[in-house]
Design a protein around this motif. Structure first.
Motif, short mmCIF file in Angstrom:
data_model
loop_
_atom_site.label_atom_id
_atom_site.label_comp_id
_atom_site.label_asym_id
_atom_site.label_seq_id
_atom_site.Cartn_x
_atom_site.Cartn_y
_atom_site.Cartn_z
N CYS A 1 4.85 4.06 18.57
CA CYS A 1 3.80 3.19 17.51
C CYS A 1 3.61 3.89 16.87
O CYS A 1 2.54 4.13 17.84
CB CYS A 1 3.31 1.60 17.62
N LEU A 2 3.57 5.01 15.92
CA LEU A 2 2.87 6.43 15.83
C LEU A 2 2.38 6.51 14.73
O LEU A 2 2.73 5.48 14.05
CB LEU A 2 3.72 7.38 16.08
N GLY A 3 1.30 7.32 14.78
CA GLY A 3 1.13 7.83 13.39
C GLY A 3 -0.47 6.46 12.79
O GLY A 3 -0.13 6.58 11.00
N ALA B 1 12.97 1.02 13.32
CA ALA B 1 12.49 -0.36 12.38
C ALA B 1 11.19 0.06 11.99
O ALA B 1 10.17 1.24 12.23
CB ALA B 1 12.73 -1.51 13.52
N ASP B 2 10.90 -0.68 10.79
CA ASP B 2 9.37 -0.76 9.71
C ASP B 2 10.01 -1.60 9.73
O ASP B 2 10.75 -2.48 8.84
CB ASP B 2 9.52 0.45 8.78
N GLY B 3 8.33 -2.42 8.51
CA GLY B 3 8.22 -3.66 7.59
C GLY B 3 8.93 -2.88 6.52
O GLY B 3 8.70 -3.81 5.61
N GLU C 1 1.09 -1.26 -0.34
CA GLU C 1 0.40 -0.30 -0.22
C GLU C 1 0.89 1.02 0.08
O GLU C 1 0.65 2.44 -0.45
CB GLU C 1 -1.25 -0.24 1.65
N TYR C 2 2.53 1.12 0.78
CA TYR C 2 2.78 2.66 0.47
C TYR C 2 3.70 2.68 -0.42
O TYR C 2 4.97 2.46 -0.21
CB TYR C 2 3.47 2.75 1.45
N VAL C 3 3.30 2.99 -1.38
CA VAL C 3 3.81 3.05 -2.89
C VAL C 3 4.29 3.82 -2.82
O VAL C 3 4.49 5.03 -2.20
CB VAL C 3 2.65 2.79 -4.01
N LYS D 1 5.38 21.82 9.48
CA LYS D 1 3.50 21.67 9.96
C LYS D 1 3.12 20.32 10.85
O LYS D 1 2.63 21.21 11.11
CB LYS D 1 2.75 21.90 9.09
N ARG D 2 3.75 19.91 10.83
CA ARG D 2 3.34 18.75 11.46
C ARG D 2 3.44 18.59 13.45
O ARG D 2 3.30 17.80 14.01
CB ARG D 2 4.11 17.36 11.38
N GLU D 3 5.64 19.60 12.97
CA GLU D 3 5.87 19.74 14.57
C GLU D 3 5.19 20.62 14.78
O GLU D 3 5.09 20.44 15.76
CB GLU D 3 6.84 19.89 13.84
N ASP E 1 9.07 -6.55 10.95
CA ASP E 1 7.78 -6.71 11.05
C ASP E 1 7.42 -7.20 12.44
O ASP E 1 7.91 -7.79 13.05
CB ASP E 1 7.19 -8.23 9.86
N TRP E 2 6.61 -6.54 13.13
CA TRP E 2 6.38 -6.24 14.99
C TRP E 2 6.28 -7.89 15.00
O TRP E 2 6.54 -7.92 15.85
CB TRP E 2 4.78 -5.46 15.11
N ARG E 3 5.43 -8.62 13.80
CA ARG E 3 5.14 -10.49 14.46
C ARG E 3 6.33 -10.99 14.48
O ARG E 3 6.22 -11.82 15.60
CB ARG E 3 4.49 -10.84 13.48
N VAL F 1 8.96 1.66 16.60
CA VAL F 1 8.77 0.41 15.59
C VAL F 1 8.10 0.61 14.19
O VAL F 1 7.78 0.13 13.26
CB VAL F 1 8.03 -0.68 16.18
N ALA F 2 6.82 2.21 13.84
CA ALA F 2 6.49 2.50 12.44
C ALA F 2 8.14 3.51 11.89
O ALA F 2 7.19 4.67 11.95
CB ALA F 2 5.20 2.35 13.30
N THR F 3 8.52 3.56 11.79
CA THR F 3 9.22 4.89 11.26
C THR F 3 8.93 5.41 10.19
O THR F 3 8.88 7.05 10.22
CB THR F 3 10.51 4.35 10.93
#
Ligand code: SAM
Length: 261
Positions: free
Chosen positions: A129-131, A85-87, A23-25, A40-42, A112-114, A64-66
């Protein structure tokens, strides 16, 4: 590089934990990062996470969700020892490049978190684990497994900080009165295109009319909290919204802070 998102003939049937990597193309990631610019996010997020971690004496953090690195870079700038980290390999390479631009050499690990403990080593004071990332897990056993892996990688008094969209509002208000979120004013509109108890399919429309989707599991707030205590966290505090520009009476996001001790 994959040119477009692939959801097949029946997109609402796509409910697999492992589908996030499709999905994250790159074009979606690029667009998102250029429009939701970091400054802006900051500004909208403030120092919420840095203050929260500092108040608890946290020194080492595992993100874990960079994703593209927004929080990792902020944590590094604030002086936390940070492992990212990120999958998704594509996300991590974008994150590393973003970090370099800000003068940081990020320590990145594809995991992967699993199976987090297999690929990431060490124990941390905090895991973030954000966003709205945890929503990518579609099976309950995957959620339990991921939380158990997070728990195991924390020091005895460590904390997990995990956020999620307010799906209760989307599920309870029903499909017809669904919320529409506006990021950065009118630049990007985000709305649930399809919702049932097992799927929230979000539609992202950009100013150039390009459209992308993410299929997510609609986590109810109390359900997420219960899973956290089920795997052993002793206490879970949940904060209401503090970030993002949105219009509507309900908070957009919840932030759970789960304590191991
Ligand atoms: N935290 C970043 C942010 O706020 O910008 C990224 C958020 S993005 C919505 C979700 C991230 O979680 C993606 O980078 C995705 O690759 C990652 N992700 C989703 N499921 C995962 C899993 N099972 N294991 C590891 N990473 C996963």
């Amino acid at each position: 590089m994959r040119p477009a998102q692939e959801f097949g003939d029946n997109p609402v049937a796509v409910r697999q934990t492992g589908h996030y990597t499709e999905e994250y193309v790159p074009s979606f990631v690029e667009k998102w990062d250029s429009l939701i610019d970091w400054q802006k996010r900051e500004e909208s997020e403030g120092n919420f996470f840095v203050d929260l971690l500092r108040k608890r004496g946290v020194k080492s953090v595992l993100d874990v969700a960079t994703g593209t690195g927004f929080h990792s870079v902020r944590l590094l700038a604030a002086g936390f020892e940070t492992v990212s980290a990120d999958g998704s390999a594509e996300m991590l390479s974008k994150a590393f490049a973003n970090g370099m631009q800000d003068g940081h050499v990020m320590r990145v690990v594809q995991a992967d978190w699993r199976w987090l403990n297999r690929d990431v080593h060490g124990e941390y004071d905090a895991i973030v684990c954000l966003g709205n990332s945890f929503t990518h897990l579609f099976a309950e056993r995957d959620r339990r497994k991921a939380l158990a892996e997070f728990y195991a990688m924390l020091k005895h008094d460590g904390i997990l900080v995990l956020d999620q969209r307010n799906y209760d509002a989307i599920l309870d208000d029903g499909y017809t009165s669904k919320h529409k979120y506006y990021y950065c004013g009118e630049d990007v509109t985000v709305e649930p295109e399809y919702v049932d108890d097992g799927l929230c399919r979000m539609r992202y429309q950009f100013p150039d009319e390009s459209v992308y989707h993410l299929n997510m599991f609609p986590l109810r707030k109390e359900y997420t909290r219960r899973l956290m205590t089920d795997v052993g966290f002793q206490r879970v505090d949940t904060y209401g919204d503090f970030q993002h520009t949105y219009r509507g009476a309900q908070p957009d996001f919840f932030v759970h802070v789960a304590e191991k001790e």
